[in-house]
Design a protein around this motif. Structure first.
Motif, PDB file in Angstrom:
ATOM      1  N   PHE A  56     -32.048 -15.167   9.383  1.00 41.63           N
ATOM      2  CA  PHE A  56     -32.154 -14.098  10.043  1.00 41.63           C
ATOM      3  C   PHE A  56     -31.879 -14.199  11.749  1.00 41.63           C
ATOM      4  O   PHE A  56     -31.198 -13.516  12.117  1.00 41.63           O
ATOM      5  N   TYR A  65     -29.719 -12.281  14.534  1.00 43.13           N
ATOM      6  CA  TYR A  65     -30.491 -11.763  15.426  1.00 43.13           C
ATOM      7  C   TYR A  65     -30.269 -12.168  16.920  1.00 43.13           C
ATOM      8  O   TYR A  65     -30.196 -11.436  17.884  1.00 43.13           O
ATOM      9  N   SER A  74     -37.870  -6.430  10.552  1.00 38.58           N
ATOM     10  CA  SER A  74     -37.548  -4.956  10.367  1.00 38.58           C
ATOM     11  C   SER A  74     -37.537  -4.648  11.937  1.00 38.58           C
ATOM     12  O   SER A  74     -36.949  -3.994  12.295  1.00 38.58           O
ATOM     13  N   VAL A  80     -34.761  -5.434  13.686  1.00 43.02           N
ATOM     14  CA  VAL A  80     -33.596  -4.876  13.238  1.00 43.02           C
ATOM     15  C   VAL A  80     -33.448  -3.485  14.125  1.00 43.02           C
ATOM     16  O   VAL A  80     -32.719  -3.061  14.787  1.00 43.02           O
ATOM     17  N   HIS A 120     -32.978  -4.303  17.767  1.00 39.82           N
ATOM     18  CA  HIS A 120     -31.541  -4.401  18.003  1.00 39.82           C
ATOM     19  C   HIS A 120     -30.674  -3.191  17.893  1.00 39.82           C
ATOM     20  O   HIS A 120     -29.817  -2.924  18.678  1.00 39.82           O
ATOM     21  N   LEU A 135     -30.781   3.857  10.330  1.00 42.65           N
ATOM     22  CA  LEU A 135     -30.929   2.460   9.642  1.00 42.65           C
ATOM     23  C   LEU A 135     -31.727   2.564   8.206  1.00 42.65           C
ATOM     24  O   LEU A 135     -32.841   2.154   8.095  1.00 42.65           O
ATOM     25  N   THR A 180     -33.335  -0.572   6.377  1.00 43.17           N
ATOM     26  CA  THR A 180     -34.442  -1.153   7.134  1.00 43.17           C
ATOM     27  C   THR A 180     -35.678  -0.443   6.681  1.00 43.17           C
ATOM     28  O   THR A 180     -36.653  -0.675   6.577  1.00 43.17           O
ATOM     29  N   SER A 196     -25.763  -4.341  22.448  1.00 39.60           N
ATOM     30  CA  SER A 196     -26.456  -3.739  21.496  1.00 39.60           C
ATOM     31  C   SER A 196     -26.896  -2.120  22.319  1.00 39.60           C
ATOM     32  O   SER A 196     -26.974  -1.213  21.582  1.00 39.60           O
ATOM     33  N   HIS A 228     -25.472  -1.654  12.425  1.00 39.42           N
ATOM     34  CA  HIS A 228     -27.053  -2.198  12.845  1.00 39.42           C
ATOM     35  C   HIS A 228     -27.472  -3.049  11.977  1.00 39.42           C
ATOM     36  O   HIS A 228     -28.649  -3.592  12.172  1.00 39.42           O
ATOM     37  N   GLU A 229     -26.964  -3.182  10.627  1.00 39.14           N
ATOM     38  CA  GLU A 229     -27.785  -3.727   9.696  1.00 39.14           C
ATOM     39  C   GLU A 229     -27.005  -4.685   8.990  1.00 39.14           C
ATOM     40  O   GLU A 229     -26.316  -4.723   7.699  1.00 39.14           O
ATOM     41  N   MET A 256     -28.879 -10.307   8.504  1.00 41.93           N
ATOM     42  CA  MET A 256     -30.314  -9.971   8.907  1.00 41.93           C
ATOM     43  C   MET A 256     -30.970  -9.131   7.900  1.00 41.93           C
ATOM     44  O   MET A 256     -32.015  -9.237   7.537  1.00 41.93           O
ATOM     45  N   ILE A 257     -30.193  -8.418   6.968  1.00 41.74           N
ATOM     46  CA  ILE A 257     -30.604  -7.681   5.846  1.00 41.74           C
ATOM     47  C   ILE A 257     -31.123  -8.584   4.859  1.00 41.74           C
ATOM     48  O   ILE A 257     -31.956  -8.258   3.980  1.00 41.74           O
TER      49      ILE A 257
END
Lengths: 521, 739
Positions: free
Chosen positions: B146, B150, B400, B403, B406, B424, B427, B518, B528-529, B533-534
């Motif tokens: 992750f 990030y 989360s 995220v 972010h 999101l 998320t 960002s 954004h996801e 990261m997800i």
């Protein structure tokens, strides 16, 4: 080949004298001094190669032609594993200190490097001397070069600092000399160190004398260490001394005191007198640990902060000695070496900062990690060593000295517990310094100058000759120390095992098995 | 057991991440740059693989070693009887692997008063270690993946990953260490990494102060921990947990043998000393103050170190040293009381926090309190179970949060945005799972099962404690859904981008000092996801749901039974957790080292199990309802009518103020401890210059003459001055000698 013991002293001594022949200007003196000190380092390595680490038999060398019949004084040298480790510390630190002087020492270079080599000879002499008078001579001889190094190449208050340094330590060691002369007169084999110790230890007639002898030795060595109430010469001397002077002072000269306590005071006052004194000395140590730490915390000058941290650290070191058990003594010897490495390194780093910014004021410097990442790395590493993070060398010795006091039949749990407070306080002042100097928004005197704050030295003088971050030479100085810090943190047994026998010999004289049982009950 | 290749090569588990850290640290700045995550991915990934395969190998051995018990009712009883058998009949599922002697000092013969101290560089492998290793390296690996997404483009990217590798190294040492000093090594090592990572944005004064505070508060705990180690050594002569030899020389074994008077006395103190160490690391009152501030670090760090792994080290330590604790009722009660108090205190503070990360920080403190209650109620298995589930869902929640942060340009104040379910969507689902698990949503979340066990353990100890824990569980449900409803539901509000998003402001910004990029992206429809990261979040979400079944009450081979094989639990907890009264049958409390006859134990267990079974069901229903109630309250106050909460807060200004100031504990410490100490330091320094120096100056008044001579001669060279001093010295010596 035990003549290496003599060469260890002779080489730098001759090297110092030979400095007179060098040209006045140029880099010749510093190259020469560095080369000589490196040769001395190699000699030390040779010596440890021929040393029998398994049995720990003492290497000895006796210059019979120098024997003075009337005084029973002879050039008797020797070294056991404890001495050898301290010699190795000395011969390692000195070339690094000389290397660190390359940029900072500008005037009277010849003299300076001559004194450095003379100092090296004298320090080695103390550790390998096996004759009381010889020991004392070398012990005092270390004062002279250091006196000049502080007095000539030091900071603004150098004269006062040098004088105070000299008078303090000299006043103390006068009593030591008296003690030594007394022993020399009484003992059948005169000034021979081991024989004299044997004589005093096992002689019921010397019971009263042991008490006074211990006092005499304490007077000299406690000042040198320095123990709590007589420590005031140290911060001043450290602050005023040039970087190399501070390194040697903290790294080796303070160890002369602890070494003297270990090698002379403890054995000579065994088995009775030392036990009487242990609680009082132990108390002074604990006070010193806490007092030194608290005072270090409020310092503005980072060099002074490190100097007071030495007062605190040496408290641990002596506490381990006066635990009078093997764990404590082993821990204490390890502490001597570790303190030499990490505090020596700390002074080097502080010196490198000073060379660049010409200030050591904690309020005028901040966020150096931004511009000096390499220096920041070393700074943090040595900080961690200083606060005793496990994995670095500092932890092992700190832990063992406290454990020694904790399990000691002479001191006990409360001494260990109070000394352990120093573990918290040590982290407080070191991290306080790290947070101010290394972390935070960038602030250097360069920025201040534009606001009209005149510097003592013109701003143009620095920055031009030294790179912003530490250069190859400076990295080269710090890397050996950093390696030692890590290696001794991961495998301290390389020292601990080798000093086990001498340490046990010392403590067994104090706590003979039968008596120990009786005392413990 | 020792034949397992994972154990033979177990040194790889810590060393691979360390090697990765060295590579990233030394070569990252110049060469690896944006690829610095690779050495850490590989290192941590490899050690995760080894750890997980170790766990499965040990599970295999357990199957061989265990007896077919059939489906036993009440798993608590099952794990006890399994443990009892393991203790009485078979060697525990444990192996002590020594690599080399790390610190050896003292007198091996032990003839004089000096003891012999030995700390090995060695690892202890038992179920507890295996489970902890999997949590640390598994979640550690997920979070390093992750982090690569990030932290992308951050300055000092390599530094971040080097610290992470170092952390995994220290944490694995902590959970594998076979003696207290090795544990301490890992313990302080993770503290260092925590220090470095909290201070990652080191130019921010707040981050720098938070880092320092974390280290120092932990040091206060470590001070006690260190003394505990020394006292253990003094009393028992060893600090190695488990010898694995027939002589039973390990600390955990010796502590069960008949004790001398001094050892009994020492056991009165050792648990308290160790406990304070645990309170520091696990952020329990009075040493909890550092954890909320630690949120200054990058969010993945908050997830990994300050939620999932490091802060649970205290729970681990007490579980590991179980044998030293169980005999001391006062210590166990203190642990339970402190845990409960902390759970409530942090839970209430979390009610009035608006920073997402702060909410979860206090939530972590509170959940750790739950674990301490479990340990204090002699149910360390429940504590470790909650530790495992908490690691999943709290890491999920923090990531989360990451995220969200972010996407919101580093904005974390939940008053500034709302209704993010459109922006999101993924998320949102993940956060919902996390919040449900944290709230203990009945039946389908892991948090429900683990929390329920803690409440059950508390119920066994005291009804009042259980009631308080249920109230804490209610608070948990409320604040977690308060956050969820505010952030993801309701009308969509996006924060306005900071005034100069591209300026230097972000470095000193409110939250993470996060990428200005960002911030810019907020207005646009950027992704954004990203999956980097997800993906890790999905893994954690699966864990957050299903980890609960590890210790499912109806299963014979549960986590509890497995952990019961550990030498830390095998005998002692079996003995100590036995209730004195089971259906009217009184079993006298057993002294250490004794195991009651097997039949007697089984009989008691059966009685106990039946009573336990119905009770457990009851408590499950109650705690499920409580959780739903908390969620409903959160719905009322934060989704249905958002002004309701403010109105309530305004009605009780004193309470609100206390909560918002975190009960003024920071201020009390600053003014009550730090400032006086500093004043003392200043006083000492003044004394140093005036009094001590003055006295010495007076004493040295006589040598002033020579000092004066010295001064006179400085102009003409130093040697004469020295000579005068020397002469003076010799005169004194002669005087002394001839008197």
């Amino acid at each position: 080949m035990t003549a290496a013991l003599l060469l260890l002293i002779l080489v730098p001594a001759i090297g110092a004298a030979a400095c007179a022949l060098l040209p006045k200007q140029g880099a010749a003196a510093r190259t020469w001094a560095f080369a000589v000190s490196v040769i001395d380092l190699l000699l030390g390595v040779c010596l440890s190669a021929q040393f029998d680490w398994k049995t720990g038999t003492e290497l000895t060398w006796f210059g019979s032609s120098f024997y003075i019949e009337n005084l029973q004084f002879g050039l008797k040298l020797g070294c056991d594993s404890i001495s050898l480790w301290l010699v190795l510390l000395t011969v390692l630190l000195t070339p690094l200190a000389i290397l660190a002087s390359f940029a900072s020492i500008k005037d009277r270079q010849k003299e300076y490097y001559a004194w450095m080599l003379a100092l090296l000879a004298a320090m080695n002499g103390v550790f390998v001397a096996r004759d009381l008078l010889l020991f004392y001579i070398f012990f005092e001889l270390t004062l002279i070069p250091m006196f000049f190094i502080i007095g000539i190449w030091g900071g603004p208050e150098r004269r006062y600092a040098a004088g105070k340094f000299f008078l303090f330590t000299f006043a103390g060691s006068v009593f030591t000399l008296a003690g030594i002369i007394y022993i020399g007169l009484m003992a059948p084999r005169g000034f021979d160190l081991n024989a004299a110790v044997q004589f005093v230890q096992h002689n019921p007639e010397m019971a009263r004398a042991r008490f006074w002898l211990l006092l005499a030795f304490l007077a000299g060595f406690a000042v040198k260490v320095p123990l709590f109430p007589v420590h005031t010469w140290l911060p001043l001397a450290h602050t005023e001394a040039p970087t190399a002077g501070s390194v040697i002072l903290a790294g080796v000269l303070l160890k002369l005191g602890t070494y003297g306590l270990l090698k002379l005071a403890l054995p000579i006052a065994s088995p009775d007198a030392i036990g009487l004194f242990a609680p009082y000395i132990g108390t002074l140590c604990v006070i010193g640990v806490i007092y030194g730490a608290l005072v270090a915390w409020v310092q503005q000058d980072i060099k002074k902060l490190v100097a007071y941290s030495s007062v605190s650290h040496l408290g641990f070191c002596v506490l381990g000695l006066f635990a009078l058990n093997t764990i404590g003594v082993q821990g204490s010897v390890l502490y001597m070496i570790n303190h030499g490495l990490s505090t020596g390194a700390m002074f080097l780093v502080v010196g490198m900062i000073y060379e660049r910014y010409h200030t050591r004021d904690i309020n005028r410097l901040s966020g150096l990690a931004r511009v000096m990442p390499k220096l920041a790395f070393f700074f943090i590493l040595f900080t961690l060593s200083s606060i005793g993070l496990p994995g670095t060398n500092g932890f092992v010795s700190e832990f063992l000295t406290i454990l020694g006091a904790f399990t000691s039949t002479h001191l006990g749990v409360s001494y260990g517990a109070f000394a352990a407070l120093g573990v918290i306080l040590g982290a407080i002042y070191m991290l306080h310094m790290a947070a101010r100097i290394i972390w935070g928004p960038l602030k250097t005197p360069d920025h201040d100058d534009s606001h009209g704050q005149g510097d003592a030295e013109p701003a143009t003088q620095h920055g031009s000759e030294l790179p912003t971050d530490i250069g190859a030479r400076e990295v080269g100085i710090l890397v050996p120390l950093a390696l030692c810090v890590l290696i001794l943190g991961v495998y301290p047994n390389v020292i601990l095992n080798s000093i086990q026998k001498p340490a046990q010999a010392i403590t067994q004289a104090i706590n003979p098995p039968a008596q120990a049982v009786a005392e413990a009950r | 057991m020792q034949d397992l290749w994972q154990i033979q090569y177990s040194y790889l588990i810590p060393l691979l991440p360390l090697l990765g850290a060295c590579i990233a640290g030394f070569f990252g700045a110049r060469w690896l740059k944006g690829q610095s995550h690779w050495p850490i991915w590989i290192g941590v990934g490899a050690s995760a693989v080894i750890s997980i395969s170790l766990l499965f190998s040990m599970l295999g051995l357990w199957k061989v070693a265990g007896h077919e018990k059939g489906a036993s009712a009440g798993h608590a009883a099952a794990q006890r009887s399994v443990a009892a058998e393991a203790a009485s009949e078979e060697p525990p599922l444990a192996y002590n692997k020594i690599f080399f002697h790390w610190i050896t000092a003292g007198d091996p013969s032990g003839t004089n008063s000096s003891k012999f101290f030995n700390a090995d560089a060695g690892f202890l492998f038992d179920p507890l270690t295996a489970v902890m290793l999997c949590v640390v390296t598994g979640i550690g690996f997920v979070i390093t993946v992750f982090s690569a997404g990030y932290m992308k483009g951050e300055e000092g990217y390599f530094r971040f990953f080097a610290y992470l590798g170092l952390f995994i190294f220290a944490m694995t040492c902590l959970v594998m260490g076979n003696n207290l000093v090795m544990l301490y090594l890992g313990w302080e090592g993770v503290g260092l990494c925590s220090y470095l990572l909290i201070g990652y944005y080191y130019e921010k004064p707040s981050a720098r102060e938070a880092a320092k505070k974390a280290f120092l508060v932990n040091r206060v705990g470590d001070f006690n921990f260190g003394l505990g180690i020394m006292l253990s050594f003094l009393a028992f002569g060893t600090i190695t947990f488990f010898s694995g030899t027939p002589q039973h020389t390990g600390l955990l074994e010796v502590a069960q043998a008949p004790l001398t008077a001094f050892q009994q006395h020492a056991l009165r103190w050792i648990p308290f000393l160790l406990m304070f160490g645990a309170f520091g690391k696990s952020a329990q009152f009075p040493l909890h103050v550092w954890l909320p501030d630690a949120m200054e670090g990058p969010t993945p760090v908050s997830a990994l170190i300050h939620a999932a792994t490091m802060v649970t080290a205290g729970v681990y330590m007490i579980a590991r040293c179980g044998t030293l604790f169980v005999g001391n009722a006062a210590a166990m009660n203190t642990i339970a009381a402190i845990g409960c108090f902390t759970a409530l205190m942090a839970g209430t503070i979390a009610l009035r926090q608006f920073d997402l990360k702060k909410v979860f920080a206090y939530s972590t403190v509170s959940q750790l309190g739950f674990m301490f209650v479990a340990v204090g109620c002699l149910a360390p298995v429940a504590g470790v179970f909650h530790l495992v589930t908490h690691a999943f869902f709290k890491a999920l929640l923090f990531l989360s949060c990451g995220v969200v942060m972010h996407a919101m340009a580093g904005e974390l104040d939940m008053r500034k945005f709302s209704g993010l379910k459109r922006v999101l969507p993924k998320t949102r689902i993940l956060m919902l799972i996390g919040c449900a698990a944290l709230a203990g949503f009945p039946l389908i979340t892991s948090g429900f099962y683990s929390k329920d066990e803690i409440v059950a353990a508390a119920w066994e100890k005291s009804r009042f404690l259980a009631a308080l824990m249920l109230f804490a569980a209610f608070l948990t449900a409320y604040y977690s859904f308060r956050l969820y409803f505010r952030v993801f539901e309701g009308p969509e509000i996006l924060p306005s981008p900071p005034e100069n998003a591209h300026g230097p402001g972000h470095g000193h910004g409110q939250a993470d000092g996060h990428d200005a990029e960002s911030a810019h992206a907020t207005g646009h429809h950027h992704n954004h996801e990203p999956w980097i990261m997800i993906g890790p979040l999905v893994v954690l979400a699966i864990g957050a749901i299903f980890a609960g079944f590890l210790n499912f009450p109806e299963r014979a081979r549960s986590l509890g039974g497995f952990l019961g094989q550990s030498p830390s639990f095998a005998q002692s907890f079996n003995v100590a957790t036995r209730p004195n009264v089971a259906n009217g049958r009184v079993i006298p409390p057993l002294p250490f080292g004794q195991i009651a006859a097997q039949e007697e134990l089984e009989l008691a267990d059966k009685d106990f199990a039946t009573s336990q079974h119905s009770l457990h069901r009851m408590l499950m229903i109650v705690s499920g309802l409580i959780s739903l109630l908390g969620i409903y309250f959160a719905y009322l106050m934060h989704l249905k009518d958002r002004t309701a909460a403010e109105r309530l807060a305004n009605d009780f200004p004193a309470v609100t103020s206390a909560l918002e100031h975190k009960y003024w504990i920071d201020e009390i410490y600053q003014n009550g401890i730090v400032e006086p100490l500093r004043a003392l330091g200043r006083g000492f320094f003044a004394m140093d210059r005036i009094v001590v120096d003055g006295i010495v100056w007076l004493i040295s008044f006589v040598p002033q003459a020579s000092g004066f001579a010295l001064k006179l001669t400085t102009q003409r060279g130093y040697l004469q001055g020295y000579a005068v001093t020397m002469l003076f010295g010799i005169a004194v010596i002669l005087l002394v000698v001839f008197l």
